[in-house]
Design a protein around this motif. Structure first.
Motif, PDB file in Angstrom:
ATOM      1  N   LEU A 188      58.995   4.703  22.123  1.00 36.80           N
ATOM      2  CA  LEU A 188      58.769   6.058  21.308  1.00 36.80           C
ATOM      3  C   LEU A 188      59.747   6.123  20.341  1.00 36.80           C
ATOM      4  CD1 LEU A 188      57.902   8.743  23.834  1.00 36.80           C
ATOM      5  CD2 LEU A 188      56.294   8.004  21.989  1.00 36.80           C
ATOM      6  N   PHE A 189      59.088   6.337  18.954  1.00 36.91           N
ATOM      7  CA  PHE A 189      60.051   6.583  17.681  1.00 36.91           C
ATOM      8  C   PHE A 189      59.748   7.984  17.350  1.00 36.91           C
ATOM      9  CE2 PHE A 189      58.954   2.147  18.032  1.00 36.91           C
ATOM     10  CZ  PHE A 189      60.245   1.423  17.942  1.00 36.91           C
ATOM     11  N   THR A 190      60.623   8.340  16.428  1.00 35.40           N
ATOM     12  CA  THR A 190      60.684   9.777  16.105  1.00 35.40           C
ATOM     13  C   THR A 190      59.926   9.846  14.867  1.00 35.40           C
ATOM     14  OG1 THR A 190      62.969   9.435  14.846  1.00 35.40           O
ATOM     15  CG2 THR A 190      62.872  10.579  17.163  1.00 35.40           C
ATOM     16  N   LEU A 191      59.505  11.081  14.617  1.00 38.57           N
ATOM     17  CA  LEU A 191      58.713  11.240  13.038  1.00 38.57           C
ATOM     18  C   LEU A 191      59.647  10.735  11.885  1.00 38.57           C
ATOM     19  CD1 LEU A 191      55.747  12.070  12.084  1.00 38.57           C
ATOM     20  CD2 LEU A 191      56.911  14.371  11.914  1.00 38.57           C
ATOM     21  N   ASN A 192      59.301  10.204  10.986  1.00 38.13           N
ATOM     22  CA  ASN A 192      59.795   9.780   9.643  1.00 38.13           C
ATOM     23  C   ASN A 192      60.944   8.970   9.781  1.00 38.13           C
ATOM     24  OD1 ASN A 192      58.223  11.462   8.103  1.00 38.13           O
ATOM     25  ND2 ASN A 192      59.480  13.191   8.737  1.00 38.13           N
ATOM     26  N   GLU A 193      60.800   8.115  11.202  1.00 37.04           N
ATOM     27  CA  GLU A 193      62.218   7.164  11.134  1.00 37.04           C
ATOM     28  C   GLU A 193      61.741   6.006  10.507  1.00 37.04           C
ATOM     29  OE1 GLU A 193      64.308   4.905  15.033  1.00 37.04           O
ATOM     30  OE2 GLU A 193      62.759   6.272  15.525  1.00 37.04           O
ATOM     31  N   ARG A 194      62.832   5.422   9.960  1.00 42.61           N
ATOM     32  CA  ARG A 194      62.572   4.115   9.276  1.00 42.61           C
ATOM     33  C   ARG A 194      62.462   2.889  10.029  1.00 42.61           C
ATOM     34  NH1 ARG A 194      60.424   3.685   4.080  1.00 42.61           N
ATOM     35  NH2 ARG A 194      61.780   1.980   3.811  1.00 42.61           N
ATOM     36  N   LEU A 195      61.595   2.004  10.160  1.00 43.85           N
ATOM     37  CA  LEU A 195      61.443   0.681  10.788  1.00 43.85           C
ATOM     38  C   LEU A 195      61.139  -0.330  10.021  1.00 43.85           C
ATOM     39  CD1 LEU A 195      59.503   2.341  14.010  1.00 43.85           C
ATOM     40  CD2 LEU A 195      61.707   1.964  13.935  1.00 43.85           C
ATOM     41  N   TYR A 196      61.275  -1.654  10.599  1.00 38.19           N
ATOM     42  CA  TYR A 196      60.757  -2.897  10.333  1.00 38.19           C
ATOM     43  C   TYR A 196      59.491  -3.298  11.036  1.00 38.19           C
ATOM     44  CZ  TYR A 196      65.362  -3.199   7.867  1.00 38.19           C
ATOM     45  OH  TYR A 196      66.496  -3.082   6.916  1.00 38.19           O
ATOM     46  N   VAL A 197      58.616  -3.585  10.042  1.00 40.37           N
ATOM     47  CA  VAL A 197      57.421  -4.202  10.633  1.00 40.37           C
ATOM     48  C   VAL A 197      57.170  -5.741  10.642  1.00 40.37           C
ATOM     49  CG1 VAL A 197      54.815  -3.891  10.572  1.00 40.37           C
ATOM     50  CG2 VAL A 197      56.060  -1.721  10.420  1.00 40.37           C
TER      51      VAL A 197
END
Length: 372
Positions: free
Chosen positions: A348-357
């Motif tokens: 699970l990730f948090t809303l607006n979290e920056r991630l790499y795809v």
């Protein structure tokens, strides 16, 4: 009826089949020039949304609808040909039909429901009893011969209908949305039983459904239909992993699309210029340099991470739009520029979290760009 394939089954061949219905003064096309082969002993599924013509095609093959044009054969035997003036009635086609509605007579027992087609054909009582017991054993209902129809579960009722369609030993089996009235768990169980039974009997089968999981799990070949025609045909694995048409890609399961332009090719790889950045995919005849394409990726092939992956070709940066726990997986949507990518994972990730795809080139399918 033996439990193995002991006699040759016919190939169903449909050539340029067309059928329209009159609505007032207007003719509304339901089937547009469908050409289709169902090989001996295989199961082919017509898959598509409501109104695409799949059930009408099936009913034409059964003889329940009269086509406007085209030809239908079982092997070399013509069942319909407008050009030759042939239209064999349904009762002479020897097809087994299973419909969406169970059509079980509530005042009859399981035995009586299954025996009815044989009684109509005036078989001797002893032979009827033997055949009914044989087919009830095949579908797992032996011992329920005397149970009235209303006292059966939904799955048991569907097995009765299947037994009734098989008891007179049809040449082909035609199934029109047969599992749609069952709940999800029972539907999955009956689907597995149906596939196992079809393989044991080796009966040529045409199956109609709008359910992608049914089509992928049951079929040797899937024919995807839209607006009365077949978009493309292939094995379930081919159509899911490498479809030739965007409609097939989207209808067979969740997918994210990224529009772009094919650029240069280098060896087995091709570059695609997109609003998300430069992407790489395996070389494809659909990716001609300078031509618009659509890159598609299934959510199970989209990898998310907080740290930038090393030695990865297609790496994008994005922001979490949603992250939902669904039991066996986490369903996450990530905005990358103007595109939102769907990913399945276990975190699970948090809303607006920056991630790499990251997306492996072999999982980025290239499809033709369709105007409009």
């Amino acid at each position: 009826m033996s439990q193995t394939h002991t006699r040759p089954m016919p190939t169903i061949r449909v050539i340029k089949l067309s059928k329209s219905y009159r609505v007032g003064r207007q003719a509304v096309p339901a089937v547009r020039g469908v050409t289709l082969d169902v090989p001996d002993g295989k199961i082919v599924t017509l898959l598509g949304p409501s109104g695409c013509g799949k059930s009408t095609t099936l009913r034409c093959i059964a003889g329940l609808e009269r086509p406007d044009d085209g030809e239908i054969f079982f092997d070399q035997r013509p069942l319909f040909s407008r050009a030759r003036g042939i239209a064999v009635p349904p009762e002479q086609r020897n097809v087994g039909m299973v419909f969406q509605s169970y059509a079980i007579w509530p005042h009859l027992t399981v035995f009586q429901n299954v025996a009815y087609p044989l009684q109509v054909r005036r078989l001797p009582p002893r032979q009827i009893a033997e055949r009914v017991r044989e087919v009830l054993a095949l579908v797992g209902l032996l011992g329920l011969e005397d149970r009235p129809g209303p006292y059966l579960s939904g799955g048991q009722q569907q097995r009765v209908v299947l037994a009734r369609a098989l008891v007179y030993r049809p040449d082909v089996l035609l199934l029109d949305e047969p599992l749609s009235n069952l709940d999800a768990k029972v539907r999955e169980q009956v689907r597995e039983e149906l596939r196992s039974l079809q393989r044991r009997l080796g009966i040529t089968t045409l199956y109609v459904t709008h359910d992608q999981l049914e089509a992928l799990g049951l079929s040797d070949v899937v024919a995807v239909m839209q607006a009365g025609g077949i978009v493309e045909m292939g094995s379930p694995q081919e159509l899911y992993a490498r479809p030739a048409h965007p409609f097939t890609a989207s209808f067979l399961g969740e997918i994210s699309f990224i529009s772009g332009t094919a650029a240069s090719a280098d060896g087995d790889m091709v570059e695609v210029l997109t609003s998300c950045g430069l992407l790489h995919s395996l070389r494809s005849e659909r990716a001609l340099a300078g031509k618009p394409v659509v890159a598609g990726v299934r959510p199970e092939h989209v990898r998310l991470s907080r740290d930038r992956p090393r030695d990865q070709t297609n790496v994008l940066e994005g922001t979490v739009v949603s992250s939902l726990f669904e039991g066996t997986r986490v369903k996450c949507r990530v905005a990358v520029g103007e595109v939102t990518l769907l990913a399945y994972g276990d975190e699970l990730f948090t809303l607006n979290e920056r991630l790499y795809v990251s997306i492996e080139p072999k999982h980025l399918m290239l499809l033709p760009h369709l105007a409009g």
